[in-house]
Design a protein around this motif. Structure first.
Motif, PDB file in Angstrom:
ATOM      1  N   PHE A  47      -6.762   9.263   2.690  1.00  0.00           N
ATOM      2  CA  PHE A  47      -5.489   9.364   1.913  1.00  0.00           C
ATOM      3  C   PHE A  47      -4.493   8.988   3.155  1.00  0.00           C
ATOM      4  CE2 PHE A  47      -2.862   8.262  -1.225  1.00  0.00           C
ATOM      5  CZ  PHE A  47      -1.499   8.927  -0.779  1.00  0.00           C
ATOM      6  N   VAL A  48      -4.184   7.042   2.527  1.00  0.00           N
ATOM      7  CA  VAL A  48      -2.909   6.777   3.407  1.00  0.00           C
ATOM      8  C   VAL A  48      -1.782   6.444   2.510  1.00  0.00           C
ATOM      9  CG1 VAL A  48      -2.295   4.392   4.008  1.00  0.00           C
ATOM     10  CG2 VAL A  48      -4.963   5.134   4.561  1.00  0.00           C
ATOM     11  N   ALA A  49      -1.897   5.729   1.799  1.00  0.00           N
ATOM     12  CA  ALA A  49      -0.717   5.573   0.661  1.00  0.00           C
ATOM     13  C   ALA A  49      -0.704   5.623  -0.876  1.00  0.00           C
ATOM     14  CB  ALA A  49      -0.306   4.250   0.817  1.00  0.00           C
ATOM     15  N   GLY A  50      -0.224   6.075  -1.624  1.00  0.00           N
ATOM     16  CA  GLY A  50       0.035   5.784  -3.136  1.00  0.00           C
ATOM     17  C   GLY A  50       1.038   5.619  -4.051  1.00  0.00           C
ATOM     18  N   ILE A  51       0.598   5.162  -5.059  1.00  0.00           N
ATOM     19  CA  ILE A  51       1.774   4.375  -5.974  1.00  0.00           C
ATOM     20  C   ILE A  51       1.569   4.531  -7.215  1.00  0.00           C
ATOM     21  CG2 ILE A  51       1.053   1.998  -5.982  1.00  0.00           C
ATOM     22  CD1 ILE A  51       4.664   1.416  -5.592  1.00  0.00           C
ATOM     23  N   SER A  52       2.480   5.093  -7.705  1.00  0.00           N
ATOM     24  CA  SER A  52       2.216   4.932  -9.394  1.00  0.00           C
ATOM     25  C   SER A  52       2.250   4.020  -9.847  1.00  0.00           C
ATOM     26  CB  SER A  52       3.860   6.616  -9.819  1.00  0.00           C
ATOM     27  OG  SER A  52       4.889   5.292  -9.953  1.00  0.00           O
ATOM     28  N   TRP A  53       1.913   3.409 -11.631  1.00  0.00           N
ATOM     29  CA  TRP A  53       2.029   2.485 -11.913  1.00  0.00           C
ATOM     30  C   TRP A  53       2.687   1.632 -12.238  1.00  0.00           C
ATOM     31  CZ3 TRP A  53      -0.953  -1.102 -14.479  1.00  0.00           C
ATOM     32  CH2 TRP A  53      -0.110  -1.595 -15.287  1.00  0.00           C
ATOM     33  N   SER A  54       4.145   2.507 -12.541  1.00  0.00           N
ATOM     34  CA  SER A  54       5.220   2.075 -12.414  1.00  0.00           C
ATOM     35  C   SER A  54       6.267   1.275 -11.216  1.00  0.00           C
ATOM     36  CB  SER A  54       6.689   3.024 -12.936  1.00  0.00           C
ATOM     37  OG  SER A  54       6.318   3.677 -11.770  1.00  0.00           O
ATOM     38  N   GLY A  55       5.252   1.535  -9.843  1.00  0.00           N
ATOM     39  CA  GLY A  55       6.217   1.370  -8.705  1.00  0.00           C
ATOM     40  C   GLY A  55       7.072   3.015  -7.976  1.00  0.00           C
ATOM     41  N   GLY A  56       7.020   3.322  -9.399  1.00  0.00           N
ATOM     42  CA  GLY A  56       8.733   4.286  -9.078  1.00  0.00           C
ATOM     43  C   GLY A  56       8.549   5.607  -7.802  1.00  0.00           C
ATOM     44  N   GLY A  57       7.096   5.791  -7.785  1.00  0.00           N
ATOM     45  CA  GLY A  57       6.635   7.155  -6.510  1.00  0.00           C
ATOM     46  C   GLY A  57       5.314   6.634  -6.133  1.00  0.00           C
TER      47      GLY A  57
END
Length: 124
Positions: A47-57
């Motif tokens: 894993f490098v990076a992850g982002i929520s659907w809204s982009g807020g997380g």
């Protein structure tokens, strides 16, 4: 089905920057959390990076915190990975992935769709 296409890989000197993009097509009306993973020769995918659907997380591996930044543009159905301060140990094939749902996730098994990957090589 969702198709993911990564772009932006290449060869860069240590300390340099690259920006990866991942464009989604197909069944994109569902909410998807997105992630970036990488795999170096002889090593497991990590894993490098992850982002929520809204982009807020957003979430980052400890090895890239403060150097890599993930963002998304839902209007363009595209996510980005800005990579700064690159190190030779960042050399790997980088994969974009989509997970059905709104919350960012960090393990490969939680992702439903994967791109083909793009090579990033950092020379010392």
């Amino acid at each position: 089905q969702v198709q993911l296409v990564e772009r932006g890989g290449g060869l860069v000197q240590a300390g340099g920057s690259l920006r990866l993009s991942c464009a989604a097509s197909g069944r994109t009306f569902s909410p998807y959390a997105m992630g970036w993973f990488r795999q170096a020769p002889g090593k497991e995918r990590e894993f490098v990076a992850g982002i929520s659907w809204s982009g807020g997380g957003t979430y980052y591996a400890d090895s890239v915190k403060g150097r890599f930044f993930m963002s998304r543009d839902n209007a363009k159905i595209t996510v980005y990975l800005q990579m700064n301060g690159l190190k030779p140990e960042d050399t790997a094939v980088y994969f974009c992935a989509a997970a059905i749902g709104t919350i960012a996730v960090v393990t490969p098994k939680e992702y439903d769709y994967w791109g083909q990957g793009t090579q990033v090589t950092v020379s010392s």
